[in-house]
Design an enzyme around this catalytic site. Structure first.
Site, short mmCIF file in Angstrom:
data_model
loop_
_atom_site.label_atom_id
_atom_site.label_comp_id
_atom_site.label_asym_id
_atom_site.label_seq_id
_atom_site.Cartn_x
_atom_site.Cartn_y
_atom_site.Cartn_z
N ILE A 151 -12.97 -25.46 4.09
CA ILE A 151 -11.99 -26.50 4.40
C ILE A 151 -10.58 -25.91 4.38
O ILE A 151 -9.75 -26.18 5.23
CB ILE A 151 -12.08 -27.64 3.36
N LYS A 190 -31.63 -10.07 11.37
CA LYS A 190 -31.57 -11.51 11.60
C LYS A 190 -30.21 -11.92 12.17
O LYS A 190 -29.16 -11.65 11.59
CB LYS A 190 -31.81 -12.24 10.27
N PRO A 193 -27.56 -16.20 11.06
CA PRO A 193 -26.26 -16.49 10.41
C PRO A 193 -25.08 -16.27 11.35
O PRO A 193 -24.11 -17.05 11.33
CB PRO A 193 -26.22 -15.49 9.24
N CYS A 382 2.78 2.73 -15.36
CA CYS A 382 3.40 1.50 -15.81
C CYS A 382 3.03 1.21 -17.26
O CYS A 382 3.55 1.88 -18.15
CB CYS A 382 3.05 0.36 -14.85
N MET A 385 2.37 4.32 -19.01
CA MET A 385 3.52 5.10 -19.46
C MET A 385 4.11 4.48 -20.72
O MET A 385 4.46 5.18 -21.67
CB MET A 385 4.60 5.14 -18.39
N GLN A 386 4.21 3.15 -20.74
CA GLN A 386 4.78 2.49 -21.93
C GLN A 386 3.98 2.85 -23.17
O GLN A 386 4.53 3.12 -24.24
CB GLN A 386 4.81 0.97 -21.71
N GLU A 406 6.15 -6.78 -25.61
CA GLU A 406 5.12 -7.59 -24.95
C GLU A 406 4.05 -8.02 -25.95
O GLU A 406 3.47 -9.09 -25.83
CB GLU A 406 4.49 -6.78 -23.80
N HIS A 517 4.58 2.13 -9.75
CA HIS A 517 3.18 2.19 -9.31
C HIS A 517 3.06 3.09 -8.09
O HIS A 517 3.14 2.61 -6.96
CB HIS A 517 2.68 0.79 -8.95
N GLU A 519 0.54 4.23 -6.79
CA GLU A 519 -0.66 3.94 -5.98
C GLU A 519 -0.36 3.05 -4.78
O GLU A 519 -1.15 2.97 -3.85
CB GLU A 519 -1.76 3.33 -6.85
N1 GLN Z 1 2.83 -5.38 -18.95
C1 GLN Z 1 3.81 -4.36 -18.72
C2 GLN Z 1 5.13 -4.94 -18.25
O1 GLN Z 1 5.18 -6.07 -17.81
C3 GLN Z 1 3.30 -3.36 -17.70
C4 GLN Z 1 3.10 -3.96 -16.35
C5 GLN Z 1 2.28 -3.10 -15.45
O2 GLN Z 1 1.60 -2.20 -15.89
N2 GLN Z 1 2.31 -3.40 -14.18
O3 GLN Z 1 6.12 -4.28 -18.33
#
Ligand code: GLN
Length: 553
Positions: A151, A190, A193, A382, A385-386, A406, A517, A519
């Site tokens: 829908i 088949k 579908p 991210c 690293m923290q 956090e 990031h 990636e």
């Molecule tokens: N949670 C962490 C922050 O908000 C790292 C976020 C993440 O890895 N994308 O800073």
């Protein structure tokens, strides 16, 4: 007269997850390689304004663009397959965003007393956003999220139905992806579908031009003819979308079946045959590499590969750069937390990816400690690293309470803390530090090039972000004194902003964390420098020197 703009609309039938995104991206890649200026866009039928607030459990990875838009993971596929398109906020929208725009306009009196309705107001807004996204391209490939028959996606389908009249039938091509299962007991492929799914599409006024039939084997001619007959599609426009070992094989297979040739002919696009030799070479490296490395990924979404889609692809690209297959071993952070080390000991390198939330945090920190002290290549992205910074603060600088705000709001030694800009923010949608930021790389440390500089080979880079927390500048000098190398920074002399973007360690085979990031920027034809460098380090680490090939997955 200006050249008419061309559109390819990609819909999916029968089931979800049969590869609509990869198929659309493959068409994009082939058309770009034919010299066409291509753009791609995704329309998602859910009501979230963007996927930024959705759990990756539900929807897979949230892909981030340079302009900070949080998008569906299919934008990741597009970015990896189509090499020259610049994707922005225009290239991804949801039902939620369409309604949000229309309702805001209505409240502002923009409809001049009219009754605001799905048809034409919602469909008009969809069409206008489609056209805006297609503006700078000659060909726009539009993927409709969801499966025909849902829908939710009806307004999108209605909008693309109307587009064929607005833009001219000759300028629009409808591609429908379906499933043709092989039933072993009947020894038969088949087609039912597919017939049903096309019937459903035709009922709403869309006659597909091209059918891509996902199957585990090549469709024989008689099966294609049967599908053609029942679906009102010429037999030469029925193609197999075969299961492949690597997603990067998919466009090559389509090309060998003649798909891009047929699309060009149907859309009246004059285009050269593509030169796919470099792409073929890349695929060969993926399928027949010279060795293998195993990367341990320590995370909590361990059971769903889609959560780390871009990460997995970037590791494969790093493998291409080093001519090795990259095997990923998912390691449950909570198991590490409970003291299990055996899985960590078996891998050639360790990676802690981005993430949110407290679960598994201590396990990840232990994995970092293991990598640091056992001298195993480590890549922290991210959150990764923290946590590397927290581990360093606790175990090298002796800050026993070191943590991130956090997970430990108000703590005395929060070496990772909320950014100034984030304090007091209560709206969770699109309010993180998002999108591309410049990063300045430190070229040398102790007379040697930093790992960051060695990887990138330049001092100014740009990378994409998605986070709320940062390394706290209040503790930076203490960390640096004890040997943490800050090898990348985001600085803005005007505003006084000076943020840690990359950290690394000397006297370690390869230990690097980045706040961004990487990636999101890696492509199979251009592996990201950090992934290439990380896999290189893993390859050097691989204990048996000449790891055996363990067969294609
Ligand atoms: N949670 C962490 C922050 O908000 C790292 C976020 C993440 O890895 N994308 O800073």
């Amino acid at each position: 007269m200006a050249k008419p703009k061309k559109y390819i609309f990609v819909t999916g039938g029968v089931l979800s997850s049969i590869g609509k995104g990869i198929s659309a991206a493959s068409i994009g890649m082939l058309m770009e390689q034919r010299g066409i200026k291509v753009t791609m866009l995704k329309m998602d039928p859910y009501l979230n304004v963007d996927p930024g607030t959705m759990s990756p459990y539900q929807h897979g990875e949230v892909f981030v663009l340079d302009d900070g838009t949080e998008t569906d993971l299919d934008l990741g596929h597009y970015s990896r397959f189509v090499q020259n398109a610049q994707f922005t906020r225009k290239n991804s929208f949801t039902t939620g965003r369409i309604y949000d725009t229309v309702i805001r306009r209505e409240r502002a009196g923009g409809y001049l007393g009219k009754t605001v309705q799905v048809i034409p107001h919602i469909t008009d807004e969809i069409k206008s956003q489609l056209r805006a996204a297609a503006e700078d391209a000659d060909l726009a490939i539009v993927e409709v999220g969801g499966t025909v028959g849902d829908i939710e996606s009806l307004p999108f389908l209605e909008a693309i139905r109307q587009m064929q009249h607005d833009e001219g039938r000759a300028n629009c091509l409808f591609v429908h992806l379906t499933l043709v299962p092989y039933i072993a007991t009947a020894n038969e492929l088949k087609t039912k579908p597919t017939q049903h799914s096309v019937k459903e599409l035709r009922e709403i006024g869309i006659q597909p031009d091209v059918l891509l039939c996902r199957s585990d084997r090549k469709l024989p001619e008689d099966v294609k003819r049967k599908i053609a007959l029942f679906c009102n599609v010429p037999a030469e426009q029925v193609f197999t979308a075969i299961d492949c070992h690597s997603i990067y094989e998919v466009p090559l297979f389509f090309h060998d079946e003649g798909l891009d040739e047929k699309i060009s002919e149907r859309l009246g696009i004059w285009a050269a045959r593509p030169d796919l030799s470099a792409w073929r070479k890349m695929v060969r490296t993926i399928l027949e590499p010279q060795g293998e490395v195993t990367i341990g990924i320590v995370g909590k979404y361990t059971d769903w590969k889609d959560t780390y889609k871009s990460l997995n692809e970037s590791l494969i690209h790093g493998g291409v750069a080093n001519n090795v297959r990259v095997k990923t071993e998912y390691i449950d952070a909570e198991e590490v937390e409970r003291g299990q080390r055996d899985k960590l000991a078996e891998v050639d390198a360790i990676l802690v990816p981005g993430g949110f939330g407290e679960r598994g945090i201590e396990g990840k920190i232990r994995a970092v400690e293991y990598a640091r002290t056992e001298k195993i290549p480590y890549f922290g992205i991210c959150l990764g690293m923290q946590l590397a910074v927290i581990e360093f603060a606790r175990n090298v600088c002796g800050m026993k309470q070191a943590h991130s705000a956090e997970f430990n709001s108000g703590g005395a030694e929060n070496v990772v803390d909320l950014m100034e800009s984030q304090k007091g923010v209560t709206d969770l949608g699109g309010t993180m530090r998002l999108g591309a930021y410049a990063c300045q790389i430190t070229p040398k440390q102790g007379g040697k090039p930093t790992r960051a500089y060695a990887a990138y080979g330049k001092e100014q880079i740009s990378e994409r972000h998605r986070h709320r927390f940062e390394v706290s500048n209040s503790f930076r000098s203490r960390l640096v004194e004890k040997g943490l190398v800050v090898s990348g920074k985001h600085v803005n002399p005007q505003s006084g902003i000076d943020l840690v973007e990359m950290v690394e360690l000397e006297d370690h085979p390869w230990f690097l964390g980045c706040q961004f990031h990487p990636e999101f920027l890696s492509q199979p034809m251009k592996p990201h420098p950090l992934f290439a460098a990380f896999i290189k380090a893993a390859k050097e680490q691989a204990k048996d020197g000449q790891p055996g090939l363990k067969g294609i997955r």
